[in-house]
Design a protein around this motif. Structure first.
Motif, short mmCIF file in Angstrom:
data_model
loop_
_atom_site.label_atom_id
_atom_site.label_comp_id
_atom_site.label_asym_id
_atom_site.label_seq_id
_atom_site.Cartn_x
_atom_site.Cartn_y
_atom_site.Cartn_z
N PRO A 196 0.80 -1.24 0.00
CA PRO A 196 0.00 0.00 0.00
C PRO A 196 0.82 1.28 0.00
N TRP A 197 1.92 1.30 0.76
CA TRP A 197 2.72 2.52 0.81
C TRP A 197 3.28 2.87 -0.56
N ARG A 198 3.69 1.84 -1.31
CA ARG A 198 4.24 2.08 -2.65
C ARG A 198 3.14 2.56 -3.59
N VAL A 199 1.95 1.99 -3.47
CA VAL A 199 0.83 2.41 -4.31
C VAL A 199 0.49 3.88 -4.04
N VAL A 200 0.47 4.27 -2.76
CA VAL A 200 0.13 5.65 -2.41
C VAL A 200 1.17 6.62 -2.96
N VAL A 201 2.45 6.31 -2.79
CA VAL A 201 3.51 7.19 -3.28
C VAL A 201 3.42 7.31 -4.80
N ALA A 202 3.26 6.17 -5.48
CA ALA A 202 3.15 6.19 -6.94
C ALA A 202 1.93 7.00 -7.39
N SER A 203 0.81 6.85 -6.68
CA SER A 203 -0.41 7.57 -7.04
C SER A 203 -0.22 9.08 -6.91
N LEU A 204 0.43 9.50 -5.82
CA LEU A 204 0.65 10.94 -5.61
C LEU A 204 1.59 11.53 -6.65
N LEU A 205 2.53 10.72 -7.13
CA LEU A 205 3.45 11.19 -8.16
C LEU A 205 2.82 11.14 -9.55
N ILE A 206 2.21 10.00 -9.90
CA ILE A 206 1.70 9.79 -11.25
C ILE A 206 0.45 10.63 -11.53
N THR A 207 -0.47 10.66 -10.58
CA THR A 207 -1.74 11.34 -10.82
C THR A 207 -1.78 12.73 -10.18
N THR A 208 -1.55 12.81 -8.87
CA THR A 208 -1.66 14.11 -8.20
C THR A 208 -0.59 15.09 -8.68
N GLY A 209 0.68 14.70 -8.54
CA GLY A 209 1.76 15.60 -8.91
C GLY A 209 1.79 15.89 -10.39
N CYS A 210 1.74 14.84 -11.21
CA CYS A 210 1.85 15.03 -12.66
C CYS A 210 0.70 15.86 -13.21
N TYR A 211 -0.53 15.44 -12.92
CA TYR A 211 -1.65 16.05 -13.64
C TYR A 211 -2.08 17.40 -13.07
N LEU B 266 -4.23 -1.91 -10.67
CA LEU B 266 -3.24 -0.90 -10.32
C LEU B 266 -3.65 0.47 -10.85
N ALA B 267 -4.17 0.50 -12.08
CA ALA B 267 -4.64 1.76 -12.65
C ALA B 267 -5.78 2.35 -11.82
N PHE B 268 -6.66 1.49 -11.33
CA PHE B 268 -7.78 1.96 -10.50
C PHE B 268 -7.26 2.64 -9.24
N TRP B 269 -6.36 1.96 -8.51
CA TRP B 269 -5.87 2.53 -7.26
C TRP B 269 -5.07 3.81 -7.49
N GLU B 270 -4.19 3.80 -8.49
CA GLU B 270 -3.37 4.98 -8.73
C GLU B 270 -4.22 6.16 -9.21
N THR B 271 -5.25 5.86 -10.00
CA THR B 271 -6.15 6.91 -10.47
C THR B 271 -6.98 7.47 -9.32
N SER B 272 -7.57 6.58 -8.51
CA SER B 272 -8.49 7.01 -7.46
C SER B 272 -7.77 7.72 -6.31
N ILE B 273 -6.66 7.14 -5.84
CA ILE B 273 -5.90 7.78 -4.76
C ILE B 273 -5.34 9.12 -5.24
N GLY B 274 -4.84 9.14 -6.46
CA GLY B 274 -4.31 10.39 -7.01
C GLY B 274 -5.38 11.44 -7.16
N ALA B 275 -6.60 11.02 -7.53
CA ALA B 275 -7.71 11.97 -7.65
C ALA B 275 -8.05 12.59 -6.30
N LEU B 276 -8.04 11.77 -5.25
CA LEU B 276 -8.29 12.30 -3.90
C LEU B 276 -7.19 13.29 -3.52
#
Length: 304
Positions: free
Chosen positions: A69-84, A186-196
């Protein structure tokens, strides 16, 4: 080793469709940002995309379990939150064609740089040449956009470059997850966590106004979100995963040469974006850098 099975007309048509879709998403992104703030737009896009991924997962009976989970959260914040957050903010201020060139040309270069820090990639002489060409191309693109009239565009392109770095960093972080999680999960979690994660960013940068939600009913926002969610997130990404499976990452990644050309043509034709010799030379240099980076990957794959 030769090409995998599945290099026929259907796969070629799918590749052309994917490259076209991803080239067509840039202008609708900018147009939709005229109706609602760009980071708010990115948040809505990925909330909707996350719901679509969830519906697909439930319909197909795919596992929803999150590994590391920690890796998924970090990746989500970078890929979706930070990037977009940076990407949508930057595209709202810079020409869409140049934004696509900066984003797609720098992606393989940043993947090499960040990957080398994590021990996933080696910085070879060929790759050093790709990095040098990429920097030169950026300088050429930015040099024609100095002065007060171009400050906004220059800042926007810089944000796009930082967005690309954030995405590449997140991609490197999430790479081990691809061995243990279904790609759609993986796309679901990274998209959803990043959206939040985009919610507080939008509030901090753009503030809160009920008019933002009313703006979603604007035709520009509806068109942009339809293309970005159904085309970019679901259609294009699904085709990409299919092609990576059947063709490998190198051939699937060749969209980096096609999509910027589509984005530039659409921007010039429909938004009257300036694109002269300085931009064309900068584009040629940056695509040459992409070619060096990608052909290094192809050479390694053949050797293996």
């Amino acid at each position: 080793m030769g090409q995998r099975e599945g290099s026929g007309a259907g796969h070629i048509a799918a590749f052309a469709g994917m490259a076209l879709i991803w080239g067509l998403t840039w202008l609708p992104m900018k147009i939709a940002s005229e109706a609602v703030p760009p980071i708010f737009l990115a948040m809505i896009r990925f909330l909707l995309a996350g719901l679509c991924y969830l519906a697909f997962i439930l319909a197909r009976g795919l596992p929803l379990r999150m590994e590391q989970p920690w890796r998924v959260v970090v990746a989500s914040l970078l890929i979706t939150t930070g990037c977009y957050s940076l990407l949508f903010w930057g595209v709202a201020r810079a020409p869409t064609g140049l934004s696509s060139i900066v984003n797609l040309s720098l992606m393989p270069i940043f993947l090499i740089l960040v990957g080398s820090l994590y021990g996933q990639e080696r910085v070879t002489p060929r790759r050093l040449g790709a990095i040098a060409l990429g920097v030169l191309g950026l300088v050429m693109l930015f040099s024609g956009r100095t002065g007060a009239a171009q400050d906004g565009a220059l800042l926007g392109l810089a944000a796009v470059a930082l967005a690309t770095l954030s995405y590449a960093w997140g991609g490197v972080v999430s790479r081990p997850l691809m061995q243990t999680m279904h790609p759609i999960t993986l796309a679901f979690w990274e998209t959803s966590i990043g959206a939040l994660g985009l919610i507080p960013v939008s509030l901090l940068v753009e503030g809160y106004d009920p008019a933002y939600f009313a703006g979603l009913a604007d035709g520009r926002a509806i068109l942009g979100l339809t293309i970005l969610v159904l085309g970019g997130s679901l259609g294009g990404f699904s085709i990409y995963l299919w092609l990576v499976r059947d063709w490998g990452a190198f051939q699937a990644g060749l969209y980096s040469f096609v999509s910027p050309v589509v984005a530039v043509a659409v921007g010039v034709a429909f938004a009257n974006e300036a694109f002269g010799w300085p931009e064309a030379l900068g584009m040629a240099v940056m695509l040459s850098a992409t070619a060096l980076a990608l052909t290094e990957g192809k050479r390694k794959a053949v050797a293996a």
